[in-house]
Scaffold this active site. Structure first.
Site, PDB file in Angstrom:
ATOM      1  N   SER A  75       4.402   7.556  10.533  1.00 30.08           N
ATOM      2  CA  SER A  75       4.420   8.341  11.758  1.00 30.08           C
ATOM      3  C   SER A  75       4.189   7.465  12.985  1.00 30.08           C
ATOM      4  O   SER A  75       3.573   6.395  12.907  1.00 30.08           O
ATOM      5  CB  SER A  75       3.341   9.422  11.701  1.00 30.08           C
ATOM      6  OG  SER A  75       2.046   8.851  11.825  1.00 30.08           O
ATOM      7  N   THR A  76       4.674   7.946  14.121  1.00 25.73           N
ATOM      8  CA  THR A  76       4.466   7.226  15.377  1.00 25.73           C
ATOM      9  C   THR A  76       2.981   7.166  15.720  1.00 25.73           C
ATOM     10  O   THR A  76       2.499   6.149  16.241  1.00 25.73           O
ATOM     11  CB  THR A  76       5.267   7.903  16.501  1.00 25.73           C
ATOM     12  OG1 THR A  76       6.663   7.783  16.203  1.00 25.73           O
ATOM     13  CG2 THR A  76       4.985   7.264  17.849  1.00 25.73           C
ATOM     14  N   CYS A 114      12.953  10.632   8.370  1.00 18.97           N
ATOM     15  CA  CYS A 114      12.836  10.196   9.757  1.00 18.97           C
ATOM     16  C   CYS A 114      14.190  10.083  10.437  1.00 18.97           C
ATOM     17  O   CYS A 114      14.280  10.120  11.668  1.00 18.97           O
ATOM     18  CB  CYS A 114      12.092   8.865   9.836  1.00 18.97           C
ATOM     19  SG  CYS A 114      12.831   7.550   8.847  1.00 18.97           S
ATOM     20  N   GLY A 133       1.561   4.493  13.708  1.00 17.63           N
ATOM     21  CA  GLY A 133       2.115   3.232  14.183  1.00 17.63           C
ATOM     22  C   GLY A 133       1.412   2.719  15.419  1.00 17.63           C
ATOM     23  O   GLY A 133       1.214   1.509  15.578  1.00 17.63           O
ATOM     24  N   LYS A 178       0.859  -1.186   0.000  1.00 14.20           N
ATOM     25  CA  LYS A 178       0.000   0.000   0.000  1.00 14.20           C
ATOM     26  C   LYS A 178       0.888   1.226   0.000  1.00 14.20           C
ATOM     27  O   LYS A 178       1.706   1.415   0.878  1.00 14.20           O
ATOM     28  CB  LYS A 178      -0.908  -0.002   1.239  1.00 14.20           C
ATOM     29  CG  LYS A 178      -2.196   0.810   1.078  1.00 14.20           C
ATOM     30  CD  LYS A 178      -2.026   2.305   0.921  1.00 14.20           C
ATOM     31  CE  LYS A 178      -1.449   2.973   2.161  1.00 14.20           C
ATOM     32  NZ  LYS A 178      -1.427   4.491   1.976  1.00 14.20           N
ATOM     33  N   GLU A 225       8.474   0.881  11.617  1.00 14.29           N
ATOM     34  CA  GLU A 225       9.592   1.819  11.533  1.00 14.29           C
ATOM     35  C   GLU A 225       8.971   3.201  11.547  1.00 14.29           C
ATOM     36  O   GLU A 225       8.333   3.614  10.583  1.00 14.29           O
ATOM     37  CB  GLU A 225      10.406   1.570  10.263  1.00 14.29           C
ATOM     38  CG  GLU A 225      11.768   2.252  10.284  1.00 14.29           C
ATOM     39  CD  GLU A 225      11.771   3.592   9.591  1.00 14.29           C
ATOM     40  OE1 GLU A 225      11.702   4.610  10.325  1.00 14.29           O
ATOM     41  OE2 GLU A 225      11.841   3.638   8.360  1.00 14.29           O
ATOM     42  N   GLU A 269       8.731  15.873  15.972  1.00  7.42           N
ATOM     43  CA  GLU A 269       9.257  15.685  14.620  1.00  7.42           C
ATOM     44  C   GLU A 269       8.596  16.685  13.676  1.00  7.42           C
ATOM     45  O   GLU A 269       7.395  16.629  13.434  1.00  7.42           O
ATOM     46  CB  GLU A 269       9.000  14.251  14.146  1.00  7.42           C
ATOM     47  CG  GLU A 269       9.652  13.931  12.817  1.00  7.42           C
ATOM     48  CD  GLU A 269       9.488  12.474  12.421  1.00  7.42           C
ATOM     49  OE1 GLU A 269      10.441  11.896  11.872  1.00  7.42           O
ATOM     50  OE2 GLU A 269       8.396  11.910  12.652  1.00  7.42           O
TER      51      GLU A 269
END
Length: 480
Positions: A232-233, A287, A236, A179, A253, A387
């Site tokens: 992104s966290t 990142c 995630g 994706k 990641e 970030e």
């Protein structure tokens, strides 16, 4: 104008469930540079069904590893032959400067070669002798494919993220649904063309550009066995919750806010020259960018001045111009996000050394921001903790090495970082104390044979080399 009006599902180009095409806009001037079909849940169902049928039939997973290696080696050769096209497409749709997309092509080769070498040396099946001398039992330990893999990647470095997942997943014998972000529909459409020429069995690979809603539908699909995600966290955490509920295998990641520690004995000119690439690669939309620069108080203003001069020397503009070092942000909302962080830094009381929230003169039609440097930054400030994903650097003073390590580790993230010193052994000793998945010494590039991934909120699991290959396998033990 490039048009992809079909989707690559299970190795075939098929009509999408929704015939409406998405306009792909140039980050440079927001003109339409292409149009592409976007996958919907119905298309995900088709791709997952094809992957499941292929996996259960075993045409790929039961192929000997050596033959799978040969197919992926052929795919990598096709990518190498078309490196200029790949670089150009990414620059056009992402706004990444041409120097970066071209320089990334040899890196893709090293990435693939590391996986191929690991697969050649991998212990696909090993026999273990019992640790009990009187026992006649021996154990046959196999590494088998997990099943159907949903690989979900971000927009900022599409080919690197895609191949970091599909190559090891396919080498291990899995079937994959990749994706990709809508913004990358052109470069990922070209990736699908290369995969089409690699002669994989029917159903083994699909490439679906789709929005976040369709992405969540994919990772939630009951026929998906493993999720491999880069992004992104925040996203995630959502994916981890889905994987936990369904007991799917998952690797993540995620984001970073990496620190570059400049030790007191470092050559400042060399360190800052290295940070040109370590901190500002891919327009800062990376990142692993080392955007927190930690400098000793005894040399603080020397570092601040050097960073200021570096940033002011870099050309901002058209990514197609060979003299451009920093191009535009990928979308208008990302442009505004970066500018908002610059305004926040000023509000937080940091010293604006260069740059600012203004759009560079003459570049108002595109998604451009002015590269910015802040000094007198406290590590508790949001511009030092969050970030930003753009060309915004903060310079933070430290008292001694213990203080430098404390500041570097004072982050929810732990993806990357760097240490600069005239004494390599000394730098290595400091690097060992930094809680992050990857640390470079004196600007050494990230290698692909060792594992890559993050501590803390920067992710779960590792990519690259033998360790990355292993994450796409399950252990099976047969006792005889």
């Amino acid at each position: 104008m490039i048009t992809y009006d079909r989707l690559f599902i299970g190795g075939s180009w098929v009509s999408p469930s929704d015939p409406e095409l998405l306009d792909i806009a140039s980050p440079h001037d927001r003109s339409v540079i292409g149009r592409a079909a976007q996958a919907q849940p119905a298309d995900v169902d088709r791709a997952v069904a094809a992957a499941r049928a292929s996996f259960e039939a075993g045409a790929w997973r039961t192929t000997p590893p050596g033959e799978r290696i040969a197919v992926l080696r052929r795919f990598n050769a096709l990518r190498e032959e078309n490196a200029e096209t790949v670089a150009r497409l990414i620059s056009q749709e992402n706004g990444s400067a041409g120097w970066f997309t071209r320089a990334g092509q040899p890196g893709l080769t090293r990435q693939a070669d590391a996986y191929l070498k690991a697969a050649e040396e991998f212990g696909w099946e090993e026999t273990l002798v019992s640790s009990a001398p009187a026992s006649p039992v021996r154990s046959v330990v196999r590494r088998e494919a997990v099943g159907v893999v949903a690989a979900v990647i971000p927009w900022n470095s599409p080919f690197s993220s895609a191949t970091a997942k599909i190559i090891p997943a396919l080498l291990a014998g899995n079937s994959v649904v990749l994706k990709v972000s809508p913004e990358n529909s052109l470069s990922m459409g070209f990736l699908a063309e290369l995969l089409d020429k690699a002669d994989l069995p029917e159903g083994v690979i699909s490439v679906l550009p789709a929005d976040r809603g369709t992405s969540e539908y994919l990772v939630s699909h009951r026929e998906v066995d493993k999720i491999a995600f880069t992004g992104s966290t925040r996203a995630g955490r959502r994916i981890a919750s889905i994987a936990g509920e369904q007991l799917k295998r998952v690797s993540l990641e995620l984001g970073g806010k990496s620190a570059a520690i400049i030790l007191s004995d470092a050559d400042i000119a060399k360190a800052v020259a290295g940070l040109k690439f370590g901190s500002l690669l891919n327009n800062g939309e990376s990142c692993i960018a080392q955007t927190r620069i930690l400098a000793p108080r005894s040399r603080y203003e020397e570092v601040v001045t050097a960073v200021k001069e570096l940033v002011e020397s870099l050309k901002v503009g058209d990514p197609g111009d060979p003299d451009t070092f920093i191009g535009p942000m990928i979308r208008p909302d990302q442009q505004e996000r970066v500018r908002a962080y610059v305004r926040l830094g000023i509000k937080e009381g940091a010293r604006l050394v260069t740059g600012g929230p203004q759009i560079p003169e003459g570049l108002e039609k595109g998604n451009y921001v002015t590269p910015t440097v802040f000094a007198d930054v406290d590590n508790s400030m949001r511009i030092a903790q969050e970030e930003i994903f753009g060309p915004v650097l903060v310079v933070i003073a430290y008292d001694d090495e213990d203080d430098a390590v404390r500041i570097a580790n004072d982050s929810e993230y732990g993806l990357s970082g760097g240490v600069w010193s005239a004494d390599e052994a000394h730098a290595l000793a400091v690097a060992r104390r930094v809680r992050t998945g990857t640390v470079t010494v004196n600007g050494a590039p990230v290698a692909f044979d060792g594992p890559f991934g993050g501590f803390k909120a920067s992710g779960i699991g590792r990519e690259y080399g033998a360790v990355g290959l292993g994450t796409y396998t399950e252990y099976k033990t047969i006792t005889v």
